[in-house]
Design a protein around this motif. Structure first.
Motif, PDB file in Angstrom:
ATOM      1  N   ARG A  84      39.780  14.213  39.859  1.00 43.60           N
ATOM      2  CA  ARG A  84      40.474  13.796  41.069  1.00 43.60           C
ATOM      3  C   ARG A  84      41.075  14.995  41.796  1.00 43.60           C
ATOM      4  N   PRO A  85      40.982  15.048  43.113  1.00 46.01           N
ATOM      5  CA  PRO A  85      41.596  16.142  43.867  1.00 46.01           C
ATOM      6  C   PRO A  85      43.121  16.037  43.825  1.00 46.01           C
ATOM      7  N   PRO A  86      43.822  17.116  44.154  1.00 43.15           N
ATOM      8  CA  PRO A  86      45.289  17.111  44.066  1.00 43.15           C
ATOM      9  C   PRO A  86      45.947  15.964  44.824  1.00 43.15           C
ATOM     10  N   GLU A  87      45.443  15.638  46.011  1.00 45.66           N
ATOM     11  CA  GLU A  87      46.087  14.596  46.819  1.00 45.66           C
ATOM     12  C   GLU A  87      45.941  13.204  46.227  1.00 45.66           C
ATOM     13  N   GLU A  88      45.073  13.037  45.226  1.00 48.45           N
ATOM     14  CA  GLU A  88      44.906  11.733  44.597  1.00 48.45           C
ATOM     15  C   GLU A  88      45.558  11.656  43.225  1.00 48.45           C
ATOM     16  N   ARG A  89      46.302  12.687  42.859  1.00 53.32           N
ATOM     17  CA  ARG A  89      46.890  12.713  41.516  1.00 53.32           C
ATOM     18  C   ARG A  89      48.338  12.253  41.472  1.00 53.32           C
ATOM     19  N   GLY A  90      48.976  12.115  42.619  1.00 50.79           N
ATOM     20  CA  GLY A  90      50.370  11.690  42.615  1.00 50.79           C
ATOM     21  C   GLY A  90      51.303  12.749  42.067  1.00 50.79           C
ATOM     22  N   VAL A  91      51.044  14.014  42.425  1.00 50.46           N
ATOM     23  CA  VAL A  91      51.899  15.102  41.969  1.00 50.46           C
ATOM     24  C   VAL A  91      52.528  15.793  43.173  1.00 50.46           C
ATOM     25  N   GLY A  92      53.720  16.337  42.958  1.00 50.28           N
ATOM     26  CA  GLY A  92      54.369  17.177  43.958  1.00 50.28           C
ATOM     27  C   GLY A  92      54.284  18.623  43.519  1.00 50.28           C
ATOM     28  N   LEU A  93      54.085  19.520  44.459  1.00 53.47           N
ATOM     29  CA  LEU A  93      53.877  20.936  44.151  1.00 53.47           C
ATOM     30  C   LEU A  93      54.890  21.796  44.889  1.00 53.47           C
ATOM     31  N   VAL A  94      55.531  22.705  44.160  1.00 57.86           N
ATOM     32  CA  VAL A  94      56.412  23.707  44.769  1.00 57.86           C
ATOM     33  C   VAL A  94      56.073  25.041  44.131  1.00 57.86           C
ATOM     34  N   PHE A  95      55.732  26.027  44.983  1.00 50.39           N
ATOM     35  CA  PHE A  95      55.341  27.340  44.495  1.00 50.39           C
ATOM     36  C   PHE A  95      56.366  28.385  44.922  1.00 50.39           C
ATOM     37  N   GLN A  96      56.193  29.594  44.394  1.00 47.23           N
ATOM     38  CA  GLN A  96      57.076  30.702  44.748  1.00 47.23           C
ATOM     39  C   GLN A  96      57.054  30.948  46.253  1.00 47.23           C
ATOM     40  N   ARG A 147      59.937  18.213  50.574  1.00 46.26           N
ATOM     41  CA  ARG A 147      58.577  17.877  50.982  1.00 46.26           C
ATOM     42  C   ARG A 147      57.758  17.380  49.796  1.00 46.26           C
ATOM     43  N   ALA A 148      57.931  18.019  48.632  1.00 41.88           N
ATOM     44  CA  ALA A 148      57.195  17.600  47.446  1.00 41.88           C
ATOM     45  C   ALA A 148      57.670  16.247  46.929  1.00 41.88           C
ATOM     46  N   LEU A 149      58.955  15.948  47.111  1.00 42.31           N
ATOM     47  CA  LEU A 149      59.518  14.680  46.626  1.00 42.31           C
ATOM     48  C   LEU A 149      59.253  13.511  47.573  1.00 42.31           C
ATOM     49  N   ALA A 150      59.006  13.796  48.845  1.00 42.32           N
ATOM     50  CA  ALA A 150      58.905  12.741  49.857  1.00 42.32           C
ATOM     51  C   ALA A 150      57.880  11.661  49.509  1.00 42.32           C
ATOM     52  N   PRO A 151      56.690  11.996  48.986  1.00 44.36           N
ATOM     53  CA  PRO A 151      55.727  10.933  48.652  1.00 44.36           C
ATOM     54  C   PRO A 151      56.045  10.188  47.354  1.00 44.36           C
ATOM     55  N   GLN A 152      57.191  10.497  46.752  1.00 44.65           N
ATOM     56  CA  GLN A 152      57.622   9.875  45.487  1.00 44.65           C
ATOM     57  C   GLN A 152      56.578  10.068  44.375  1.00 44.65           C
ATOM     58  N   PRO A 153      56.275  11.327  44.056  1.00 45.39           N
ATOM     59  CA  PRO A 153      55.269  11.587  43.020  1.00 45.39           C
ATOM     60  C   PRO A 153      55.790  11.230  41.639  1.00 45.39           C
ATOM     61  N   ARG A 154      54.872  10.896  40.756  1.00 47.29           N
ATOM     62  CA  ARG A 154      55.248  10.661  39.357  1.00 47.29           C
ATOM     63  C   ARG A 154      55.619  11.976  38.677  1.00 47.29           C
ATOM     64  N   VAL A 155      54.973  13.051  39.117  1.00 45.75           N
ATOM     65  CA  VAL A 155      55.086  14.343  38.431  1.00 45.75           C
ATOM     66  C   VAL A 155      55.360  15.433  39.454  1.00 45.75           C
ATOM     67  N   MET A 156      56.308  16.339  39.127  1.00 44.08           N
ATOM     68  CA  MET A 156      56.559  17.540  39.924  1.00 44.08           C
ATOM     69  C   MET A 156      56.076  18.745  39.144  1.00 44.08           C
ATOM     70  N   LEU A 157      55.361  19.634  39.837  1.00 42.13           N
ATOM     71  CA  LEU A 157      54.850  20.862  39.246  1.00 42.13           C
ATOM     72  C   LEU A 157      55.445  22.034  40.016  1.00 42.13           C
ATOM     73  N   LEU A 158      56.237  22.857  39.340  1.00 38.80           N
ATOM     74  CA  LEU A 158      56.965  23.947  39.974  1.00 38.80           C
ATOM     75  C   LEU A 158      56.531  25.269  39.348  1.00 38.80           C
ATOM     76  N   ASP A 159      56.040  26.189  40.181  1.00 37.94           N
ATOM     77  CA  ASP A 159      55.565  27.475  39.687  1.00 37.94           C
ATOM     78  C   ASP A 159      56.485  28.586  40.170  1.00 37.94           C
ATOM     79  N   GLU A 160      57.362  29.071  39.279  1.00 39.12           N
ATOM     80  CA  GLU A 160      58.309  30.150  39.587  1.00 39.12           C
ATOM     81  C   GLU A 160      59.016  29.910  40.921  1.00 39.12           C
ATOM     82  N   PRO A 161      59.601  28.722  41.139  1.00 35.80           N
ATOM     83  CA  PRO A 161      60.121  28.407  42.483  1.00 35.80           C
ATOM     84  C   PRO A 161      61.388  29.151  42.856  1.00 35.80           C
ATOM     85  N   PHE A 162      62.070  29.770  41.894  1.00 30.16           N
ATOM     86  CA  PHE A 162      63.350  30.428  42.197  1.00 30.16           C
ATOM     87  C   PHE A 162      63.256  31.945  42.158  1.00 30.16           C
ATOM     88  N   SER A 163      62.092  32.487  41.855  1.00 30.95           N
ATOM     89  CA  SER A 163      61.991  33.921  41.584  1.00 30.95           C
ATOM     90  C   SER A 163      62.226  34.782  42.815  1.00 30.95           C
TER      91      SER A 163
END
Length: 365
Positions: free
Chosen positions: A83-95, A157-173
């Motif tokens: 499944r592509p990212p938009e169909e997985r129900g995940v939120g993404l936040v990157f550095q 923005r990542a939380l707005a679609p109410q994802p089941r899962v949040m994936l954060l990659d070094e978001p505070f660095s």
């Protein structure tokens, strides 16, 4: 999404036997991990250990090569499914927060809500901005915001679609130290309030201990240990895990009669056979120092102060072990508050055995 129903009681995110390689070089080796709703799990390790690859596989940004990824019991990668990212129900936040400069804060947050009406998109964006404390900046543009505010917009923005899962990659660095502490505290509370399962990638052990319910320590593509922060700190599985959570004094020795000698007395080594070459890892805070004593008096564990420095909430002492072959041994001790004995002072030293670890030498990295 896949038509099968989400399994009742299934983890929000399940990674099973994940393996991945780049040009034939293994980056991830047989990693399995399950994250429950409302749980924050950190992938912790040095650069190149495979932690970001795992996150990208979970997100669908890297094609799964081996294993299975499931969200709420539904397979999203593996078993012939991808499944592509938009169909997985995940939120993404990157550095790199990747905010759209030509859109307002509210429009950035609403960008992924295309299935909603314009009114519903606006209402949802304002609701999430209120949750992250930015409702007053809804009509501002990204370039007018501080780094911490931009990070919170990316989170909203990542939380707005109410994802089941949040994936954060070094978001505070990318934030300075003081702002980083504030923003990650705010982020943790938002994630807990929303009950979102979260996988966070970081190379900072303090950040992992602050944010995580559980930490998975990675090295060279493998998961070395998974557990609660206190368990990993107080009961590391190996020398790599022990040393990754902060500075250690590393001594060498050989086990005899179930013990190994140190300048502070013998340390028990019950899991090692006599004759085994071992490393003894001692955290700086494990060295307990008493009031000064006269040279030649007191217990066998004696050290000489080489230097003492105030570090704010604690003092760091550079020490030399006294006497014998260990006379040149350089050690660090960390003491709460102000403790600044003069250079050359002789101190009595004992060990906190709960912060002293013995591992076979071949296990060190």
């Amino acid at each position: 999404m896949h038509p099968q129903a989400a399994a009742a009681g299934a983890p929000a995110l399940s990674l099973e036997g994940i393996g991945h390689a780049y040009d034939g070089v293994a980056a991830v080796i047989d990693v399995s991990l399950a994250i429950g709703a409302g749980e924050v799990v950190c992938l912790l390790g040095p650069s190149g250990c495979g932690k970001t690859t795992i996150l990208r596989v979970a997100a669908g940004l890297e094609r799964l090569q081996r294993g299975r990824v499931a969200i709420a019991g539904r397979t999203v990668a593996g078993d012939g499914i991808d499944r592509p990212p938009e169909e997985r129900g995940v939120g993404l936040v990157f550095q790199d927060y990747a905010l759209f400069p030509h859109l307002s804060v509210r429009e950035n947050v609403a960008f992924g809500l295309r299935a909603m009406s314009a009114a519903d998109r606006r209402a949802r964006a304002v609701e999430v901005l209120q949750r992250v404390g930015l409702a007053g900046l809804a009509e501002a543009y990204p370039h007018t915001l501080s780094g911490g505010q931009q990070q919170r917009v990316a989170l909203a923005r990542a939380l707005a679609p109410q994802p089941r899962v949040m994936l954060l990659d070094e978001p505070f660095s990318g934030l300075d130290t003081r702002l980083r502490d504030q923003v990650r505290d705010e982020t943790l509370h938002v994630l807990k309030d929303t009950g979102t399962a979260t996988l966070l990638v970081t190379h900072d052990p303090e950040e992992a201990m602050f944010m995580a319910d559980r930490i998975a320590v990675m090295q060279a593509g493998r998961m070395e240990q998974l557990g609660a922060p206190a368990d990993l700190y107080c009961a590391p599985a190996n020398a790599f895990v022990a040393a990754f959570f902060g500075e250690v004094n590393r001594l060498h020795g050989v086990v005899g009669e179930g013990r190994v000698a140190t300048p502070f007395g013998a340390v028990e080594a019950p899991r090692h056979l006599d004759g085994t070459a071992v490393d003894i890892l001692i955290r700086p805070e494990a060295i307990r120092l008493s009031a000064p004593i006269e040279s030649g008096a007191g217990p066998a564990g004696r050290v000489r102060v080489v230097a003492a420095r105030m570090l704010g909430r604690s003092s760091l002492l550079h020490l030399a072990a006294e006497g014998g072959a260990a006379g040149a041994l350089h050690l660090h001790a960390r003491v709460p508050g102000r403790f600044l004995p003069a250079e050359g002072t002789i101190l009595a030293a004992t060990l906190d055995r709960e912060q002293t670890f013995v591992f076979a030498r071949e296990a060190t990295v």
